[in-house]
Design an enzyme around this catalytic site. Structure first.
Site, mmCIF file in Angstrom:
data_model
loop_
_atom_site.group_PDB
_atom_site.id
_atom_site.type_symbol
_atom_site.label_atom_id
_atom_site.label_comp_id
_atom_site.label_asym_id
_atom_site.label_seq_id
_atom_site.Cartn_x
_atom_site.Cartn_y
_atom_site.Cartn_z
ATOM 1 N N SER A 224 0.871 -1.182 0.000
ATOM 2 C CA SER A 224 0.000 0.000 0.000
ATOM 3 C C SER A 224 0.905 1.228 0.000
ATOM 4 O O SER A 224 2.109 1.114 0.291
ATOM 5 C CB SER A 224 -0.896 -0.011 1.230
ATOM 6 O OG SER A 224 -0.094 0.163 2.382
ATOM 7 N N GLY A 274 -9.420 -4.981 3.832
ATOM 8 C CA GLY A 274 -9.404 -6.030 2.809
ATOM 9 C C GLY A 274 -9.313 -5.506 1.388
ATOM 10 O O GLY A 274 -9.296 -6.306 0.440
ATOM 11 N N ALA A 275 -9.211 -4.171 1.221
ATOM 12 C CA ALA A 275 -9.123 -3.627 -0.143
ATOM 13 C C ALA A 275 -7.875 -4.134 -0.841
ATOM 14 O O ALA A 275 -7.920 -4.607 -1.988
ATOM 15 C CB ALA A 275 -9.114 -2.101 -0.103
ATOM 16 N N GLY A 276 -6.746 -4.063 -0.115
ATOM 17 C CA GLY A 276 -5.479 -4.491 -0.715
ATOM 18 C C GLY A 276 -5.481 -5.989 -1.017
ATOM 19 O O GLY A 276 -4.958 -6.433 -2.042
ATOM 20 N N ASP A 277 -6.088 -6.766 -0.120
ATOM 21 C CA ASP A 277 -6.143 -8.229 -0.309
ATOM 22 C C ASP A 277 -6.977 -8.552 -1.551
ATOM 23 O O ASP A 277 -6.586 -9.382 -2.383
ATOM 24 C CB ASP A 277 -6.802 -8.912 0.894
ATOM 25 C CG ASP A 277 -6.227 -8.442 2.223
ATOM 26 O OD1 ASP A 277 -5.051 -8.048 2.231
ATOM 27 O OD2 ASP A 277 -6.953 -8.465 3.222
ATOM 28 N N ASN A 301 -7.986 -3.226 -9.274
ATOM 29 C CA ASN A 301 -8.707 -2.017 -8.840
ATOM 30 C C ASN A 301 -10.203 -2.282 -8.725
ATOM 31 O O ASN A 301 -10.875 -1.782 -7.824
ATOM 32 C CB ASN A 301 -8.490 -0.878 -9.848
ATOM 33 C CG ASN A 301 -7.126 -0.221 -9.693
ATOM 34 O OD1 ASN A 301 -6.431 -0.432 -8.693
ATOM 35 N ND2 ASN A 301 -6.731 0.561 -10.681
HETATM 36 N N1 LIG Z 1 -12.196 4.543 -1.842
HETATM 37 C C1 LIG Z 1 -11.848 3.760 -2.879
HETATM 38 N N2 LIG Z 1 -12.430 3.925 -4.087
HETATM 39 C C2 LIG Z 1 -12.119 3.127 -5.143
HETATM 40 N N3 LIG Z 1 -11.193 2.152 -5.087
HETATM 41 C C3 LIG Z 1 -10.563 1.948 -3.910
HETATM 42 C C4 LIG Z 1 -10.851 2.737 -2.745
HETATM 43 N N4 LIG Z 1 -10.065 2.304 -1.746
HETATM 44 C C5 LIG Z 1 -9.339 1.291 -2.244
HETATM 45 N N5 LIG Z 1 -9.622 1.072 -3.533
HETATM 46 C C6 LIG Z 1 -9.030 0.039 -4.420
HETATM 47 O O1 LIG Z 1 -8.416 -0.955 -3.627
HETATM 48 C C7 LIG Z 1 -6.989 -0.968 -3.835
HETATM 49 C C8 LIG Z 1 -6.295 -1.223 -2.527
HETATM 50 O O2 LIG Z 1 -6.603 -0.180 -1.623
HETATM 51 P P1 LIG Z 1 -5.555 0.391 -0.567
HETATM 52 O O3 LIG Z 1 -4.416 1.025 -1.267
HETATM 53 O O4 LIG Z 1 -6.321 1.235 0.393
HETATM 54 O O5 LIG Z 1 -5.058 -0.964 0.098
HETATM 55 P P2 LIG Z 1 -4.640 -1.322 1.580
HETATM 56 O O6 LIG Z 1 -4.317 -0.065 2.354
HETATM 57 O O7 LIG Z 1 -3.608 -2.353 1.478
HETATM 58 O O8 LIG Z 1 -5.989 -1.971 2.120
HETATM 59 P P3 LIG Z 1 -6.193 -2.982 3.357
HETATM 60 O O9 LIG Z 1 -4.967 -2.934 4.217
HETATM 61 O O10 LIG Z 1 -7.387 -2.407 4.024
HETATM 62 O O11 LIG Z 1 -6.441 -4.304 2.751
HETATM 63 C C9 LIG Z 1 -6.658 0.381 -4.475
HETATM 64 O O12 LIG Z 1 -5.512 0.292 -5.295
HETATM 65 C C10 LIG Z 1 -7.921 0.648 -5.283
HETATM 66 O O13 LIG Z 1 -7.876 -0.047 -6.485
HETATM 67 O O1 LIG Z 2 -8.697 -8.651 7.863
HETATM 68 C C1 LIG Z 2 -7.720 -7.642 7.749
HETATM 69 C C2 LIG Z 2 -7.191 -7.588 6.345
HETATM 70 O O2 LIG Z 2 -6.712 -8.831 5.946
HETATM 71 C C3 LIG Z 2 -6.111 -6.541 6.187
HETATM 72 O O3 LIG Z 2 -5.517 -6.607 4.924
HETATM 73 C C4 LIG Z 2 -5.032 -6.674 7.213
HETATM 74 O O4 LIG Z 2 -4.216 -5.540 7.103
HETATM 75 C C5 LIG Z 2 -5.568 -6.761 8.625
HETATM 76 O O5 LIG Z 2 -4.519 -7.026 9.536
HETATM 77 C C6 LIG Z 2 -6.623 -7.843 8.758
HETATM 78 O O6 LIG Z 2 -7.133 -7.812 10.071
#
Ligand SMILES: Nc1ncnc2c1ncn2[C@@H]1O[C@H](COP(=O)(O)OP(=O)(O)OP(=O)(O)O)[C@@H](O)[C@H]1O
Ligand SMILES: O[C@H]1[C@H](O)[C@@H](O)[C@H](O)[C@@H](O)[C@H]1O
Length: 373
Positions: A224, A274-277, A301
């Protein structure tokens, strides 16, 4: 010199192409009977807090979010195995959760996190930390011997609490043709309980960890924007293709000698967990459908945006999935490769299903009384 994303994407075997059957057969002999993936990382319990109050308790863990997307959107001939540990207290064993059930039961309690969302900021800057995480319980690590003794087409190393040990990642690299890694599995450190319950999650520099020497054998490393400084994108891109997700701004791909920005999809964010996952799983699915790395990032995305629209592991509307698969199948059949066409088609799908999401939001808000961002 690190290979280009096109070369690395080619390392990931796409679903069967009738014109390349012979080659596919040879690959299958070498890398296992099927187009099988290996997902490694523990499921967890997530408690969402706002203003000191619990506003949601959900299934979590990157492996849960990842298996949800792989189940939903992988090509028909692709399958996957999950190696994930939970304890006897695992709360979602019999729930009809959208994600696969984890494979290994341990005596230790299930990993659990408390995520504290701030009340102060209604909509934080795109790259600001959106929540403070504390690890309350940690299940056992996943050891190399916990992995199945067979070859896989691809692997996803998606730990949340340091459970994917360096030797486990090394074994994944040996077993899998291409390995995709979430940086959160490598750079998380947990500060001893300083009161407030559990250990605060912080990041350490990847370069100082035993994982650093494995990077050149990894295909894609996803971080991220908050994690990116600890990964050291300039160093890492010389060893593998680095993907930096930028929340609502989409993502960027970096490789030695180039980079690309991939535009986001519109989403109404309810819970960023879970957005990144979901992004990483969407990206892997894109590669399995034979997309280029930048087109696969578009699919990442798409699923990232879908994840933030719901609390916990999201459920996808079957018609939306059907529409997405049709787009991917058409692309395969007609050999279309223009990103702009894929963007147009996926955006139309997002807009069509926005109405459904709005209904779902209202329901989720009512059910969980989660106040959203
Ligand atoms: N508000 C949003 N609107 C549209 N797309 C989003 C948004 N937030 C996240 N995304 C999509 O999800 C992807 C991953 O989001 P982000 O960069 O926040 O990951 P993260 O911080 O690793 O998430 P997490 O740790 O909660 O799993 C982004 O690259 C984008 O494609
Ligand atoms: O369920 C969430 C999710 O998997 C996130 O990606 C992680 O950063 C958190 O630690 C976890 O609790």
């Amino acid at each position: 010199m690190a290979p280009s994303p096109a070369a690395v994407a080619a390392a990931m075997p796409p679903a069967a192409d009738p014109e390349r059957e012979e080659e596919a057969e040879q690959q299958q002999t070498k890398w296992g009977a099927a187009l099988e993936g290996l997902v490694v990382g523990s499921y967890c319990h997530d408690v969402l807090l706002r203003g000191g109050r619990v506003v949601g308790e959900t299934l979590g863990g990157a492996a849960a979010f990842v298996s949800n997307v792989l189940d939903a959107a992988s090509p028909p001939e692709a399958s996957f195995a999950v190696v994930s540990k939970v304890g006897p207290d695992f709360a979602y064993a019999s729930a009809p959760a959208p994600a696969r059930h984890p494979s290994l039961l341990c005596p230790a309690p299930t990993t659990s996190f408390h995520a504290r969302f701030s009340d102060a900021v209604a909509s934080p800057a795109a790259h600001a930390p959106d929540r403070q995480l504390r690890r309350v319980h940690a299940c056992d690590p996943i050891y190399p011997d916990d992995l199945p003794e067979r070859r896989f087409a691809y692997g996803l190393a998606v730990g949340v609490a340091g459970e994917v040990l360096p030797e486990t990642l090394e074994r994944m690299i040996r077993l899998c043709r291409a390995v995709l890694v979430d940086a959160q599995a490598l750079i998380r450190a947990f500060d001893a309980d300083g009161g407030g319950g559990g250990a605060a999650v912080r990041h350490m520099a990847l370069e100082g960890t035993p994982y650093a020497r494995l990077l050149q054998r990894v295909a894609f490393l996803k971080a991220s924007s908050e994690e990116a400084p600890y990964v050291g994108v300039e160093t890492a891109r010389r060893r593998c293709c680095v993907i930096v997700t930028e929340g609502r701004d989409g993502c960027r791909l970096y490789w030695e000698g180039g980079e690309a920005r991939v535009a986001p999809f519109p989403a109404v964010q309810v819970d960023p967990t879970g957005a990144g996952d979901s992004y990483l799983a969407g990206f892997a699915v894109g590669l399995l459908w034979g997309l280029s790395a930048t087109d696969a990032a578009l699919l990442g995305n798409f699923f990232g945006a879908a994840a933030v629209s719901q609390v916990g592991v999201p459920t996808f509307h079957p018609k939306m999935l059907q529409a997405v698969k049709q787009i991917l199948e058409d692309k395969e059949r007609r050999g279309l490769c223009a990103s702009c066409k894929l963007i147009r088609q996926l955006t139309t799908t997002v807009l069509i299903f926005a109405r459904h999401r709005c209904r779902l939001h209202r329901q989720v808000h009512a059910d969980l009384k989660f106040t959203g961002k």
